[in-house]
Design a protein around this motif. Structure first.
Motif, PDB file in Angstrom:
ATOM      1  N   ASP A 305       0.843  -1.215   0.000  1.00 54.17           N
ATOM      2  CA  ASP A 305       0.000   0.000   0.000  1.00 54.17           C
ATOM      3  C   ASP A 305       0.869   1.253   0.000  1.00 54.17           C
ATOM      4  OD1 ASP A 305      -2.154  -1.600   0.040  1.00 54.17           O
ATOM      5  OD2 ASP A 305      -2.508  -1.452   2.214  1.00 54.17           O
ATOM      6  N   LEU A 306       1.861   1.216   0.845  1.00 51.38           N
ATOM      7  CA  LEU A 306       2.784   2.351   0.940  1.00 51.38           C
ATOM      8  C   LEU A 306       3.480   2.587  -0.402  1.00 51.38           C
ATOM      9  CD1 LEU A 306       5.068   3.436   3.658  1.00 51.38           C
ATOM     10  CD2 LEU A 306       6.287   2.290   1.852  1.00 51.38           C
ATOM     11  N   GLU A 307       3.924   1.491  -1.026  1.00 54.32           N
ATOM     12  CA  GLU A 307       4.629   1.584  -2.309  1.00 54.32           C
ATOM     13  C   GLU A 307       3.710   2.181  -3.392  1.00 54.32           C
ATOM     14  OE1 GLU A 307       7.301  -1.813  -3.654  1.00 54.32           O
ATOM     15  OE2 GLU A 307       5.683  -1.894  -5.118  1.00 54.32           O
ATOM     16  N   THR A 308       2.468   1.725  -3.404  1.00 54.28           N
ATOM     17  CA  THR A 308       1.521   2.224  -4.421  1.00 54.28           C
ATOM     18  C   THR A 308       1.309   3.726  -4.268  1.00 54.28           C
ATOM     19  OG1 THR A 308       0.446   0.084  -4.303  1.00 54.28           O
ATOM     20  CG2 THR A 308      -0.798   1.839  -5.389  1.00 54.28           C
ATOM     21  N   LYS A 309       1.143   4.166  -3.035  1.00 56.02           N
ATOM     22  CA  LYS A 309       0.943   5.600  -2.770  1.00 56.02           C
ATOM     23  C   LYS A 309       2.165   6.406  -3.188  1.00 56.02           C
ATOM     24  CE  LYS A 309      -2.085   6.653   1.057  1.00 56.02           C
ATOM     25  NZ  LYS A 309      -2.226   6.825   2.483  1.00 56.02           N
ATOM     26  N   LEU A 310       3.316   5.898  -2.826  1.00 56.18           N
ATOM     27  CA  LEU A 310       4.553   6.627  -3.144  1.00 56.18           C
ATOM     28  C   LEU A 310       4.803   6.669  -4.645  1.00 56.18           C
ATOM     29  CD1 LEU A 310       6.825   5.255  -0.299  1.00 56.18           C
ATOM     30  CD2 LEU A 310       6.192   7.657  -0.617  1.00 56.18           C
ATOM     31  N   LEU A 311       4.529   5.553  -5.321  1.00 56.12           N
ATOM     32  CA  LEU A 311       4.728   5.527  -6.779  1.00 56.12           C
ATOM     33  C   LEU A 311       3.819   6.546  -7.456  1.00 56.12           C
ATOM     34  CD1 LEU A 311       5.149   1.700  -7.540  1.00 56.12           C
ATOM     35  CD2 LEU A 311       6.832   3.492  -8.017  1.00 56.12           C
TER      36      LEU A 311
END
Ligand code: ACO
Length: 460
Positions: A305-311
């Protein structure tokens, strides 16, 4: 070159010229997905790779480095007597004693110049950066005699069949270093991280293939990135009273094992920024990311989830600062030590000279095992030598586009030939030289004493 007084550091030490060589054959990653019977999109979208360059048995680390150095010297009309240091960073080991650097000394014979320091440096994909730092130290030392240094970073990245094979590649970059350069290494601003891990290593000296723990290698890469960025920021604050964020750089260039990891890495740097920005700044610039401010970096490497938001939030930063640096990585694959410098070449060819002037470029170099560094270049706003550096790179795109596509089954056969003949002596290579560009060095033979003979392809 200007001569400097022994009591002062030479000014503006950095890159005068840079040359890249990649093999002339590649395999298409879409075709490789079909051949490997993996789901469509795994290599092209999942890893972000389009083409993978590879060598037949006609090329080895010596020939790649011979080609790239000779091309550098010819393109920039540099005399071999103007070089005082030559170092090679590579993890493609053909000989446990004799360095690639000494093989390159063949090129210097005619000039009569043998007064040249430097040998090879090895630590996975990091050796080129170690060589760069060593050569810069020489240029700034009492041993410097006014001549240029050359750093060569080159590798043949091949993996056994399986998940890692599509992250291979091959190539070499040669860098001419000196004082009063148009691409200046920022002095004092350099941060490293080193640790003992078995993420990727080559314990089997009979084989070209590494042992690799893919997931661990990704975690190590990302954690080294966090540590280097934090240490770099600390030093910038101490030395220049400067707060480092992604806004501090026009370009951010990474070692690229595969392009998707680089996109995630840029996103990772944004996470580091989120942690240090004030809540007010965050609310204005990245309101979606406020909730990530208290993230514990060490627990977040595989948080989807964190990765998706950051991307999503770093997309524009990626497009403007990093995407252009991935041309060689996307078109050739991982060149190990040469990868981050192929990234620099790609960045430089993506912009017009006027656009580049004054740019600040952040570099992240990673070698498994592990050793990593972050450092930065400034493109001179005024140096009249920048045009020559850029002119030297004017044919790179054309050369990439002139390569020959090879069927995945032929690629697999070539890998088998390499496996079966690696370290064989005596040996006469069977690969064709027809596709090679003029000026390319190739292996002619290995005698029963393991001595290697090379030829240079010249126009028909
Ligand atoms: N369409 C789109 N995406 C897909 C598809 C598909 N059909 N199939 C898979 N994917 C995605 C996956 O979701 C995954 O994405 P994620 O990374 O965002 O999770 C990605 O493609 C890769 O798929 P995985 O199943 O995770 O791949 P696998 O585990 O088989 O291998 C790895 C990937 C570990 C990178 C492997 O290629 C490897 O070991 N490479 C060498 C090690 C390496 O390069 N490490 C990096 C640092 S060290 C160095 O520089 C050598």
């Amino acid at each position: 070159m200007t001569s400097e007084t022994k009591s002062s550091w030479p000014n503006n030490v950095g890159i005068h010229a840079i040359e890249i060589y990649v093999p002339q054959r590649y395999v298409d990653q879409t075709e490789l997905e079909t051949f490997d019977e993996v789901s469509a999109g795994k290599y092209t979208i999942g890893l972000g790779q389009a083409k993978m360059g590879f060598c037949t048995d006609r090329e080895d680390i010596n020939s790649l480095c011979l080609t790239v150095v000779q091309n550098l010297m010819e393109r920039h009309k540099i005399g071999y007597d103007q070089i005082g240091r030559l170092e090679v960073g590579t993890e493609t080991i053909l000989d446990k004693s004799k360095s690639v650097k000494t093989v390159l000394m063949q090129l210097f014979e005619q000039s009569g110049n043998s007064d040249i320091e430097g040998v090879d440096t090895t630590n996975a994909c990091y050796g080129g950066t170690a060589a760069l730092f060593n050569s810069v130290s020489w240029l700034e030392s009492s041993a410097w005699d006014g001549r240029y240094a050359i750093v060569v970073a080159g590798d043949i990245a091949v993996y056994a069949t399986g998940a890692a094979r599509p992250t291979g590649g091959a190539g070499a970059v040669a860098i001419l270093l000196g004082a009063d350069a148009p691409l200046i290494l920022e002095r004092g601003l350099r941060a490293s991280h080193s640790a003992h891990v078995y993420d990727f290593y080559k314990p089997d000296l009979e084989s070209e293939y590494p042992r690799v723990d893919g997931k661990l290698s990704i975690q190590c890469y990302l954690s080294a990135l966090d540590k280097c960025y934090q240490a770099f920021a600390k030093k910038a604050l101490r030395i220049n009273s400067e707060r480092i964020t992604l806004e501090s750089f026009d370009g951010v260039v990474f070692h690229s094992p595969y392009c998707k990891l680089v996109q995630k890495s840029l996103a990772r740097l944004l996470l580091n920024d989120v942690i240090i920005l004030s809540s007010d700044e965050l609310s204005k610039r990245y309101p979606d990311l406020l909730s990530l401010k208290e993230t514990k970096l060490e627990n977040s490497y595989f948080d989807r989830d964190l990765e998706t938001k950051l991307l999503a939030n770093s997309k524009q930063l990626f497009e403007s600062k990093t995407k252009a640096s991935l041309v060689a990585a996307n078109q050739v694959g991982n060149m190990y030590t040469a990868s981050v410098y192929g990234g620099l070449v790609s960045y430089l060819i993506s912009r017009q000279e006027q656009e580049l002037r004054g740019n600040r470029i952040c570099m992240f170099s990673y070698g498994s095992g592990l050793q990593a560094s972050m450092f930065s270049f400034r493109v001179s706003g005024t140096s009249d030598k920048l045009s020559a550096l850029l002119n030297g790179l004017s044919g790179v795109s054309e050369r990439l586009n002139s390569r020959v596509k090879v069927d995945p089954s032929d690629f697999a056969k070539t890998m088998m030939v390499r496996e079966e003949t690696h370290h064989k002596a005596p040996y006469v290579p069977v690969g064709s030289i027809d596709d090679m560009l003029n000026g390319t060095y190739y292996l002619e033979s290995v005698d029963d004493m393991h001595r290697r003979q090379y030829c240079r392809k010249v126009s028909k």
